[in-house]
Each structure stands twice: as structure tokens, then as C-alpha cells.
Design a protein around this motif. Structure first.
Motif, mmCIF file in Angstrom:
data_model
loop_
_atom_site.group_PDB
_atom_site.id
_atom_site.type_symbol
_atom_site.label_atom_id
_atom_site.label_comp_id
_atom_site.label_asym_id
_atom_site.label_seq_id
_atom_site.Cartn_x
_atom_site.Cartn_y
_atom_site.Cartn_z
ATOM 1 N N GLU A 1 24.068 -22.410 2.680
ATOM 2 C CA GLU A 1 23.438 -23.227 2.470
ATOM 3 C C GLU A 1 22.552 -23.950 1.716
ATOM 4 O OE1 GLU A 1 23.058 -26.425 6.675
ATOM 5 O OE2 GLU A 1 25.802 -26.304 6.055
ATOM 6 N N LEU A 2 21.321 -23.192 1.618
ATOM 7 C CA LEU A 2 20.069 -23.312 1.191
ATOM 8 C C LEU A 2 20.511 -22.985 0.289
ATOM 9 C CD1 LEU A 2 17.443 -24.274 1.252
ATOM 10 C CD2 LEU A 2 16.158 -21.822 2.202
ATOM 11 N N GLN A 3 21.314 -22.267 -0.542
ATOM 12 C CA GLN A 3 21.441 -21.441 -1.959
ATOM 13 C C GLN A 3 22.173 -21.971 -2.284
ATOM 14 O OE1 GLN A 3 23.522 -17.295 -1.516
ATOM 15 N NE2 GLN A 3 22.860 -16.760 -3.598
ATOM 16 N N TYR A 4 23.268 -23.055 -1.602
ATOM 17 C CA TYR A 4 23.645 -23.647 -2.928
ATOM 18 C C TYR A 4 23.459 -24.880 -3.010
ATOM 19 C CZ TYR A 4 28.317 -26.563 -3.725
ATOM 20 O OH TYR A 4 28.794 -27.520 -4.584
ATOM 21 N N ILE B 1 13.629 -21.038 -12.352
ATOM 22 C CA ILE B 1 14.579 -20.833 -10.966
ATOM 23 C C ILE B 1 15.223 -19.788 -11.120
ATOM 24 C CG2 ILE B 1 16.147 -22.649 -11.907
ATOM 25 C CD1 ILE B 1 16.510 -23.742 -9.157
ATOM 26 N N ASP B 2 15.677 -19.374 -12.201
ATOM 27 C CA ASP B 2 16.865 -17.981 -12.223
ATOM 28 C C ASP B 2 16.546 -16.946 -12.007
ATOM 29 O OD1 ASP B 2 18.410 -20.075 -14.504
ATOM 30 O OD2 ASP B 2 17.661 -18.784 -15.709
ATOM 31 N N ALA B 3 14.975 -16.617 -11.893
ATOM 32 C CA ALA B 3 14.614 -15.482 -11.212
ATOM 33 C C ALA B 3 14.860 -15.088 -9.556
ATOM 34 C CB ALA B 3 12.875 -15.088 -11.564
ATOM 35 N N VAL B 4 14.765 -16.571 -9.450
ATOM 36 C CA VAL B 4 13.863 -16.609 -8.006
ATOM 37 C C VAL B 4 16.392 -16.214 -7.352
ATOM 38 C CG1 VAL B 4 14.128 -17.776 -6.157
ATOM 39 C CG2 VAL B 4 12.184 -17.800 -7.397
ATOM 40 N N LEU B 5 17.028 -16.853 -7.971
ATOM 41 C CA LEU B 5 18.790 -16.902 -7.454
ATOM 42 C C LEU B 5 18.911 -15.566 -7.966
ATOM 43 C CD1 LEU B 5 19.477 -20.413 -8.405
ATOM 44 C CD2 LEU B 5 18.750 -19.487 -5.759
ATOM 45 N N THR B 6 17.702 -14.217 -8.147
ATOM 46 C CA THR B 6 18.372 -13.039 -8.492
ATOM 47 C C THR B 6 18.304 -12.354 -7.147
ATOM 48 O OG1 THR B 6 16.545 -12.320 -9.203
ATOM 49 C CG2 THR B 6 18.009 -13.298 -11.426
ATOM 50 N N LEU B 7 17.717 -12.888 -6.537
ATOM 51 C CA LEU B 7 17.206 -12.260 -5.218
ATOM 52 C C LEU B 7 18.437 -12.091 -4.318
ATOM 53 C CD1 LEU B 7 13.688 -13.740 -4.213
ATOM 54 C CD2 LEU B 7 14.308 -11.231 -4.856
ATOM 55 N N GLU C 1 15.211 -11.630 1.136
ATOM 56 C CA GLU C 1 14.660 -11.780 0.190
ATOM 57 C C GLU C 1 14.747 -12.952 -0.076
ATOM 58 O OE1 GLU C 1 14.766 -8.368 -1.871
ATOM 59 O OE2 GLU C 1 13.251 -6.804 -0.762
ATOM 60 N N LEU C 2 16.200 -13.527 -0.420
ATOM 61 C CA LEU C 2 16.664 -14.493 -1.357
ATOM 62 C C LEU C 2 16.248 -15.838 -0.185
ATOM 63 C CD1 LEU C 2 17.429 -16.261 -3.681
ATOM 64 C CD2 LEU C 2 20.319 -16.097 -2.284
ATOM 65 N N HIS C 3 16.379 -15.378 1.094
ATOM 66 C CA HIS C 3 15.928 -16.631 1.958
ATOM 67 C C HIS C 3 14.133 -16.843 2.053
ATOM 68 C CE1 HIS C 3 17.465 -18.168 5.868
ATOM 69 N NE2 HIS C 3 17.414 -19.548 5.472
ATOM 70 N N ALA D 1 12.220 -15.871 0.186
ATOM 71 C CA ALA D 1 11.990 -16.961 -1.066
ATOM 72 C C ALA D 1 11.493 -18.638 -1.531
ATOM 73 C CB ALA D 1 12.543 -16.287 -2.988
ATOM 74 N N LEU D 2 13.234 -19.004 -1.195
ATOM 75 C CA LEU D 2 13.746 -20.707 -1.027
ATOM 76 C C LEU D 2 13.121 -20.884 -0.037
ATOM 77 C CD1 LEU D 2 17.492 -19.732 -1.335
ATOM 78 C CD2 LEU D 2 15.855 -20.186 -2.951
ATOM 79 N N ILE D 3 12.827 -20.228 1.492
ATOM 80 C CA ILE D 3 11.630 -20.994 1.896
ATOM 81 C C ILE D 3 10.880 -21.117 1.912
ATOM 82 C CG2 ILE D 3 10.782 -21.182 4.252
ATOM 83 C CD1 ILE D 3 13.799 -19.280 4.901
ATOM 84 N N GLN D 4 10.451 -20.425 1.074
ATOM 85 C CA GLN D 4 8.978 -20.592 0.387
ATOM 86 C C GLN D 4 8.528 -21.744 -0.917
ATOM 87 O OE1 GLN D 4 6.184 -19.550 1.303
ATOM 88 N NE2 GLN D 4 4.286 -20.114 -0.205
ATOM 89 N N LEU D 5 9.462 -22.010 -1.589
ATOM 90 C CA LEU D 5 9.587 -22.463 -2.303
ATOM 91 C C LEU D 5 10.253 -24.208 -1.862
ATOM 92 C CD1 LEU D 5 12.332 -21.526 -5.744
ATOM 93 C CD2 LEU D 5 9.677 -21.007 -5.258
ATOM 94 N N SER D 6 10.437 -24.013 -0.346
ATOM 95 C CA SER D 6 10.653 -25.642 0.093
ATOM 96 C C SER D 6 9.566 -26.098 0.961
ATOM 97 C CB SER D 6 12.240 -25.426 1.109
ATOM 98 O OG SER D 6 13.142 -25.042 0.419
ATOM 99 N N LEU D 7 8.321 -24.935 0.955
ATOM 100 C CA LEU D 7 6.989 -26.019 0.957
ATOM 101 C C LEU D 7 6.506 -26.555 0.333
ATOM 102 C CD1 LEU D 7 6.364 -22.228 3.360
ATOM 103 C CD2 LEU D 7 7.809 -24.333 4.217
ATOM 104 N N PRO D 8 5.861 -27.381 1.109
ATOM 105 C CA PRO D 8 5.052 -28.149 -0.020
ATOM 106 C C PRO D 8 3.507 -27.586 -0.535
ATOM 107 C CG PRO D 8 3.980 -29.356 2.963
ATOM 108 C CD PRO D 8 5.937 -27.835 2.546
#
Length: 276
Positions: A132-135, A255-261, A265-267, A269-276
Motif C-alpha cells: 500500500e505504501l508503494q502504491y 522519487i524515481d530513484a527511491v522507487l527502484t529499491l 529496503e524499499l519499505h 526507505a518509504l517509511i523514512q520519507l513518510s516521517l516529518p
């Protein structure tokens, strides 16, 4: 490395601005809800929750969405999403608590109240499962790509006012296909519920550092493959001062680079992006 700024829901903006203007301080809506007593005497948490449940019925919400480009099936979907958000007992309870805290002077001042309320979605993102976070971020990627360059650049630099960010995000989201928008809204609703019940995800400096390292490595690999790699690196180094075109390009590459994970590792990274 700082992550790209997150985007707020235009649907919550429209409804919650109305609430902040009408609900905590005065007005016919609260007078009716409180049976004629003064607001300070009678407005309760339940009153605010009931008011939230009725806000989506205001035709100005639909009109605002239409102005932002929603039409046909997407307009119906967006209007229903506003209703789902404002009728949800967990989300409505959270919003009512925030509004009452502001009114009592125990939380943020009025000028910051809207940001607190919009943030309930962002608070819940880190609790979402990877799929869900990836989507969610794939849609964010599409939305960033659909923004006009001058808006995109300001968004990436963090210089775009929240109201304009919400409008720009909504205008881009309005052009998504209906199936994609429906899934995005489903995830957004779930994130808001999680944000209301669990609050901001707690992390540790060690975990955050690992995630930042993953992001930096992915970004370095991705930039190295671009023909304008040196220019992109310079844009990141001077992000506050580069023009909108270069800032927008940097944001899209990021954002393209992060979504190559992939996978864990992707999870992370996306959690980190979601933090303030």
C-alpha cells in the motif's frame, strides 16, 4: 538528505477549513448543534463529530472539487471520499480532539491548526504495509509528474504554500484513471485511520540512518545513469536557489530513484520519507 515534501489532501482542506472557521468559535452551525447555548458552554466533542459528519453534504465541497478539475466518475468518487473521511468515527474523533485542544489553548495556535488536521494522513503512512505504501508513492510520483514545471519546482524546494500545494495535487490527481484514484483514496483513508489511532511512527536514529543510506545509494546509482548527472548533482547541492525547472527535475529523479529499491529496503526507505 531531506526528503521531498509530502502533499496534503485537498478534500480535507476544503472541509476542515470550513470546520475551523465555523465550529470552535461561533456561528449558526454550532449554535444549532449546542441548542442555543454559548459555544464555550456547550460545544462538545460529540457536537464537532456530528458537524464533521454533515460537512460533506455542503455543495461547496463538490463545487470546489469541480473547480479543481474533478468531473464525472472521478468527481463522484472524490465527493464520496470526503464523506468517508469525515464520517469515519476514528478520524472524526481525532479531528474533534485537535479542534477542541486548539480552542482550549492547549495545542497549536489557530494559524497552525489546519496543518495539524491535514497531518493525520501523513502520520499514518509509516504504518502501512509495503504494497500500500508503494502504491501511494507511485501515485505521488504520477502527481508530481503531472504538475506544471513551475509548481513542481516550488513543491520540491518546499516553497509552495500548503493551500497551493493542496490545489496543485488535487488538479493532478483529478486526471488519474478512476480505478487508480479509487485505490489511492482507499489507502489514504486507511492511513488517516492509522494516523488517528497510532500517531506518528516512532523510529530510532540507527534505523533512520540506515534508511537514509539506502536512499542515498539508490539516488547515487540512479543519477550516475543520467546524461545530465553532474547538473542533477549540482541541483541537489543548491536546491534552495536553482530555478524551478532544475528543482522539478531533481525531485522527479529523487522519487524515481527511491522507487527502484525493492522489498524490505524499499519499505524502510518509504517509511523514512513518510516521517516529518
Amino acid at each position: 538528505m531531506r526528503h521531498m515534501p509530502s502533499k496534503f489532501s485537498a478534500l480535507l482542506r476544503a472541509a476542515l477549513c470550513a470546520l475551523l472557521v465555523a465550529a470552535p468559535w461561533s456561528g449558526a452551525a454550532m449554535a444549532a448543534a449546542s441548542g442555543g447555548k454559548t459555544v464555550q458552554e456547550a460545544v462538545s466533542r460529540a457536537d464537532l463529530i456530528r458537524l464533521l459528519g454533515r460537512l460533506h453534504e455542503d455543495e461547496t465541497v463538490r463545487a470546489d472539487l469541480s473547480k479543481l478539475g474533478f468531473k464525472g466518475e472521478n468527481l463522484e468518487l472524490a465527493t464520496q471520499h470526503a464523506a468517508n473521511m469525515l464520517r469515519d468515527p476514528v478520524i472524526a474523533g481525532y479531528i474533534a480532539d485537535r479542534v477542541m485542544a486548539v480552542r482550549a489553548g492547549t495545542s497549536a495556535p489557530m494559524a497552525r491548526a489546519q496543518g495539524l488536521l491535514w497531518g493525520v494522513i501523513d502520520q499514518g503512512l509509516g504504518h502501512l504495509p509495503l504494497v500500500e505504501l508503494q502504491y501511494y508513492y507511485l501515485v505521488e510520483q504520477a502527481v508530481l509528474g503531472a504538475m506544471p514545471v513551475h509548481i513542481c519546482g516550488q513543491a520540491v524546494r518546499g516553497s509552495l504554500a500548503p493551500d497551493r500545494m493542496a490545489d496543485a495535487t488535487a488538479r493532478a490527481a483529478a486526471r488519474l484513471n478512476t480505478a487508480g484514484l479509487r485505490n489511492y483514496y482507499r489507502i489514504q483513508l486507511r492511513a488517516a485511520q492509522l494516523g488517528a489511532t497510532r500517531g506518528q511512527l516512532k523510529t530510532t536514529p540507527k534505523r533512520a540512518a540506515r534508511a537514509e543510506a539506502l536512499i542515498f545509494a539508490a539516488l547515487s546509482r540512479h543519477i550516475a545513469q543520467e546524461p545530465d548527472a553532474a547538473r542533477i548533482m549540482d541541483s541537489f547541492a543548491n536546491l534552495p536557489t536553482v530555478d524551478n525547472r532544475r528543482a522539478c527535475r531533481a525531485g522527479k529523479v529523487f522519487i524515481d530513484a527511491v522507487l527502484t529499491l525493492e522489498g524490505r529496503e524499499l519499505h524502510e526507505a518509504l517509511i523514512q520519507l513518510s516521517l516529518p
